[in-house]
Design a protein around this motif. Structure first.
Motif, PDB file in Angstrom:
ATOM      1  N   UNK A   1      -0.286  10.001   0.586  1.00  0.00           N
ATOM      2  CA  UNK A   1      -1.496  10.243   1.365  1.00  0.00           C
ATOM      3  C   UNK A   1      -2.056   8.941   1.932  1.00  0.00           C
ATOM      4  N   UNK A   2      -2.100   7.890   1.112  1.00  0.00           N
ATOM      5  CA  UNK A   2      -2.695   6.627   1.554  1.00  0.00           C
ATOM      6  C   UNK A   2      -1.985   6.092   2.791  1.00  0.00           C
ATOM      7  N   UNK A   3      -0.653   6.187   2.805  1.00  0.00           N
ATOM      8  CA  UNK A   3       0.085   5.686   3.977  1.00  0.00           C
ATOM      9  C   UNK A   3      -0.294   6.482   5.231  1.00  0.00           C
ATOM     10  N   UNK A   4      -0.253   7.815   5.139  1.00  0.00           N
ATOM     11  CA  UNK A   4      -0.604   8.645   6.289  1.00  0.00           C
ATOM     12  C   UNK A   4      -2.047   8.413   6.713  1.00  0.00           C
ATOM     13  N   UNK A   5      -2.923   8.266   5.733  1.00  0.00           N
ATOM     14  CA  UNK A   5      -4.353   8.101   5.988  1.00  0.00           C
ATOM     15  C   UNK A   5      -4.633   6.799   6.724  1.00  0.00           C
TER      16      UNK A   5
ATOM     17  N   UNK B   1       2.603  -2.044 -13.837  1.00  0.00           N
ATOM     18  CA  UNK B   1       3.299  -2.330 -15.090  1.00  0.00           C
ATOM     19  C   UNK B   1       2.356  -3.002 -16.077  1.00  0.00           C
ATOM     20  N   UNK B   2       2.452  -2.629 -17.339  1.00  0.00           N
ATOM     21  CA  UNK B   2       1.579  -3.195 -18.356  1.00  0.00           C
ATOM     22  C   UNK B   2       1.827  -4.684 -18.564  1.00  0.00           C
ATOM     23  N   UNK B   3       3.054  -5.145 -18.254  1.00  0.00           N
ATOM     24  CA  UNK B   3       3.363  -6.544 -18.526  1.00  0.00           C
ATOM     25  C   UNK B   3       3.047  -7.450 -17.346  1.00  0.00           C
ATOM     26  N   UNK B   4       2.321  -6.905 -16.371  1.00  0.00           N
ATOM     27  CA  UNK B   4       1.930  -7.722 -15.226  1.00  0.00           C
ATOM     28  C   UNK B   4       0.438  -7.555 -14.997  1.00  0.00           C
ATOM     29  N   UNK B   5      -0.184  -8.606 -14.572  1.00  0.00           N
ATOM     30  CA  UNK B   5      -1.614  -8.538 -14.297  1.00  0.00           C
ATOM     31  C   UNK B   5      -1.871  -7.695 -13.062  1.00  0.00           C
ATOM     32  N   UNK B   6      -3.112  -7.238 -12.924  1.00  0.00           N
ATOM     33  CA  UNK B   6      -3.474  -6.460 -11.736  1.00  0.00           C
ATOM     34  C   UNK B   6      -3.233  -7.270 -10.473  1.00  0.00           C
ATOM     35  N   UNK B   7      -3.509  -8.579 -10.557  1.00  0.00           N
ATOM     36  CA  UNK B   7      -3.319  -9.422  -9.376  1.00  0.00           C
ATOM     37  C   UNK B   7      -1.847  -9.476  -8.999  1.00  0.00           C
ATOM     38  N   UNK B   8      -0.978  -9.627 -10.025  1.00  0.00           N
ATOM     39  CA  UNK B   8       0.455  -9.673  -9.746  1.00  0.00           C
ATOM     40  C   UNK B   8       0.930  -8.369  -9.144  1.00  0.00           C
ATOM     41  N   UNK B   9       0.418  -7.244  -9.678  1.00  0.00           N
ATOM     42  CA  UNK B   9       0.848  -5.960  -9.141  1.00  0.00           C
ATOM     43  C   UNK B   9       0.386  -5.783  -7.701  1.00  0.00           C
ATOM     44  N   UNK B  10      -0.817  -6.259  -7.399  1.00  0.00           N
ATOM     45  CA  UNK B  10      -1.322  -6.124  -6.033  1.00  0.00           C
ATOM     46  C   UNK B  10      -0.434  -6.805  -5.016  1.00  0.00           C
ATOM     47  N   UNK B  11       0.306  -7.827  -5.464  1.00  0.00           N
ATOM     48  CA  UNK B  11       1.181  -8.559  -4.555  1.00  0.00           C
ATOM     49  C   UNK B  11       2.650  -8.255  -4.805  1.00  0.00           C
ATOM     50  N   UNK B  12       2.923  -7.136  -5.466  1.00  0.00           N
ATOM     51  CA  UNK B  12       4.280  -6.642  -5.602  1.00  0.00           C
ATOM     52  C   UNK B  12       4.562  -5.663  -4.466  1.00  0.00           C
ATOM     53  N   UNK B  13       5.688  -5.829  -3.793  1.00  0.00           N
ATOM     54  CA  UNK B  13       6.013  -4.936  -2.676  1.00  0.00           C
ATOM     55  C   UNK B  13       6.320  -3.549  -3.227  1.00  0.00           C
ATOM     56  N   UNK B  14       5.640  -2.559  -2.700  1.00  0.00           N
ATOM     57  CA  UNK B  14       5.826  -1.176  -3.123  1.00  0.00           C
ATOM     58  C   UNK B  14       6.957  -0.560  -2.305  1.00  0.00           C
ATOM     59  N   UNK B  15       7.927   0.040  -3.000  1.00  0.00           N
ATOM     60  CA  UNK B  15       9.089   0.608  -2.307  1.00  0.00           C
ATOM     61  C   UNK B  15       8.698   1.694  -1.316  1.00  0.00           C
ATOM     62  N   UNK B  16       7.673   2.476  -1.655  1.00  0.00           N
ATOM     63  CA  UNK B  16       7.286   3.590  -0.800  1.00  0.00           C
ATOM     64  C   UNK B  16       6.582   3.092   0.457  1.00  0.00           C
ATOM     65  N   UNK B  17       5.677   2.108   0.308  1.00  0.00           N
ATOM     66  CA  UNK B  17       4.973   1.558   1.467  1.00  0.00           C
ATOM     67  C   UNK B  17       5.879   0.647   2.292  1.00  0.00           C
ATOM     68  N   UNK B  18       6.628  -0.193   1.591  1.00  0.00           N
ATOM     69  CA  UNK B  18       7.363  -1.253   2.263  1.00  0.00           C
ATOM     70  C   UNK B  18       6.576  -2.539   2.288  1.00  0.00           C
ATOM     71  N   UNK B  19       5.372  -2.517   1.725  1.00  0.00           N
ATOM     72  CA  UNK B  19       4.527  -3.704   1.667  1.00  0.00           C
ATOM     73  C   UNK B  19       3.686  -3.616   0.392  1.00  0.00           C
TER      74      UNK B  19
ATOM     75  N   UNK C   1       0.471  -3.434  -2.325  1.00  0.00           N
ATOM     76  CA  UNK C   1      -0.740  -2.623  -2.446  1.00  0.00           C
ATOM     77  C   UNK C   1      -1.945  -3.348  -1.873  1.00  0.00           C
ATOM     78  N   UNK C   2      -1.929  -4.674  -1.954  1.00  0.00           N
ATOM     79  CA  UNK C   2      -2.993  -5.444  -1.322  1.00  0.00           C
ATOM     80  C   UNK C   2      -3.004  -5.201   0.182  1.00  0.00           C
TER      81      UNK C   2
END
Length: 541
Positions: free
Chosen positions: A295-299, A323-341, A343-344
């Motif tokens: 939804x977020x991508x379409x939105x 992932x529990x073993x990564x900080x929120x900041x690290x996850x925000x800058x992890x490329x999401x396979x579904x988006x292609x970019x 979460x930030x």
């Protein structure tokens, strides 16, 4: 706001509600001939294929799809649609052999077209492989060879080109099918999605009767769910999102279509009524997370596709797993396979969309005329400057690529090279979407002209990022938004030609919205007018 109070094209009594199933294409004789399955044998045609059906690598192979046209019901020979024989046994062709083969072998083959290029997927008959985890199949599939062909086509092709990184965790070929085989309406939507794509990929007419038959129960069921006092289920929300997605990608495929914006508005109101789509904690539902991302991508991209479209939901309504073993900041800058970019990036693009919509309401009138002298106020400029800095920072700040990659395992040289190329592509896709956000910010909020050096620099950088994406791969099919954004603002003829060439390649993958976006871009070039004043509801990503 209650979803039940939202304006809806599906409310009883509206003209769209009567026509929305698209049955106006069906002939009177066909409608009087009885249920859709009456023309087929009452027993599964696979009874005859028992000697050929086999289990291999966690899948059941039911036969082969030769890419033949679907002549539509009642004309098509559905029971004979699947060829039970191997390609070598059923076709005398020097290009076919007895060797085990799967479409994935065409992926980036140096000798043949890639699987995602026009003509590549059906270069050889495609084995119909259904994962054992999806079985036993519902009668909707097991009793209909054509339905099984379309189900497999979605799993093996459509789902793979709808995401920039087709990793093993692609939810469109794993999570969604698992839900669909247990929900007839979702399965019908999935089949309709696949049938439209397969027909366009092969340049065949769409099987309008078949698609209308699948959809005729979907709309009444959705209306009933929306008007009920019961909590709205994930299946109902998925139906609304799938309808929006289908209309985004293949608009106007029915005689009476409902615009993607209206389907998306229904999904938005459902999410608001539920208090958002949030999936955190050990007991979280991965399907909810998948819906939130879809939804977020379409939105967000839908909102960026024209100032008249609704603003995207606030971030407080959406959250994604980490992932529990990564900080929120690290996850925000992890490329999401579904988006292609990252979460930030999706959050930043949403903010660009809100500012662009706010400015567009003041600088563009209802006829699409743009006030070239309009300038934003100090408050908007302050927000835009901050957003520009964040986009520039986020663009260069990548914690890591796909969280599902096997970079830590021992791999052969070919697999390692594939992993390296895929990571490079993911970085390039992430780069291009950030740059597209900057282009929209500069043009639609700062109101700089296309000739501005900063805009032309971003156009060049998008082209540089595109050079890191393989032609004919899954990543290329996800790049419409940055290609369109850069192409509309390109002033150098060589830049325009380079972007036009890549768009035409993606257009050959069977997605109507790419052609519509290309036509809009070329109209902008021909008229010298901004696409913002010419857009007529196209989905641009």
């Amino acid at each position: 706001m209650s979803v039940n109070s939202a304006p809806s094209p599906l409310t009883p009594g509206s003209s769209s509600a009567h026509a929305s199933p698209g049955l106006r294409r069906l002939s009177v004789n066909y409608l009087l001939s009885g249920p859709a399955g009456d023309h087929a044998s009452p027993r599964s045609s696979y009874d005859r294929f028992g000697g050929y059906r086999k289990v291999e690598d966690g899948c059941t192979i039911y036969g082969y799809d030769y890419g033949l046209p679907d002549l539509d019901i009642p004309k098509n020979d559905d029971n004979g649609a699947i060829n039970p024989q191997t390609p070598a046994a059923s076709m005398q062709s020097p290009s076919l052999s007895d060797a085990a083969w799967s479409p994935s072998q065409l992926y980036e083959s140096p000798l043949e077209k890639p699987a995602f290029e026009r003509g590549g997927y059906y270069a050889r008959p495609v084995p119909i492989r259904i994962p054992l985890e999806l079985e036993p199949l519902p009668a909707q599939l097991s009793d209909s060879p054509m339905n099984l062909i379309y189900f497999h086509h979605f799993l093996n092709h459509t789902a793979r080109i709808l995401v920039p990184h087709d990793c093993p965790d692609n939810p469109l070929k794993s999570t969604l099918p698992r839900i669909a085989v247990r929900n007839p309406n979702l399965l019908n939507l999935l089949l309709a999605y696949s049938a439209s794509h397969r027909a366009r990929l092969l340049s065949h007419p769409e099987p309008a009767n078949r698609i209308a038959t699948w959809l005729r129960d979907v709309f009444p069921s959705l209306r009933h769910s929306l008007s009920s006092n019961s909590p709205i289920s994930n299946a109902t929300l998925t139906t609304a999102i799938m309808l929006a997605s289908r209309e985004c990608i293949n608009p106007d495929s029915l005689d009476v279509s409902i615009p993607w914006q209206q389907h998306l508005s229904i999904a938005r109101q459902i999410i608001i009524s539920r208090g958002g789509l949030k999936d955190k904690g050990d007991n979280g539902d991965p399907f909810v997370n998948f819906l939130a991302r879809w939804f977020a991508y379409l939105d967000v991209i839908g909102s960026l596709s024209g100032f008249r479209n609704e603003a995207p939901l606030d971030d407080c309504y959406m959250s994604f797993d980490h992932d529990d073993d990564h900080s929120d900041d690290a996850y925000g800058f992890t490329i999401d396979c579904f988006f292609g970019f990252t979460n930030c990036c999706i959050s930043l693009l949403a903010r660009v969309a809100r500012l662009a919509r706010q400015c567009g309401a003041q600088r563009i009138d209802e006829e699409g005329n743009i006030d070239i002298h309009w300038q934003p106020g100090s408050e908007i400029l302050e927000q835009a400057e901050s957003l520009k800095e964040e986009l520039s920072h986020s663009r260069h700040h990548i914690q890591r690529g796909c969280r599902h990659s096997n970079t830590g395992t021992e791999e052969d040289q070919t697999h390692s090279e594939r992993t390296r190329l895929e990571l490079q592509e993911m970085v390039s896709v992430n780069e291009s979407f950030h740059l597209a956000g900057l282009i929209h910010l500069h043009r639609r909020v700062f109101c700089l002209p296309s000739s501005s050096p900063v805009i032309q620099e971003n156009v060049k950088l998008v082209l540089k990022a595109l050079s890191g994406v393989r032609r004919g791969g899954t990543a290329e099919s996800s790049l419409l938004f940055p290609m369109f954004s850069a192409g509309c603002e390109a002033t150098d003829p060589a830049d325009r030609e380079a972007i036009l060439e890549r768009l035409k390649l993606v257009e050959g993958l069977g997605m109507t919205y790419v052609r519509n976006a290309r036509n809009l871009m070329e109209k902008s070039w021909e008229t010298g007018k901004s696409w913002e004043g010419l857009v007529k509801g196209e989905f641009l990503g």
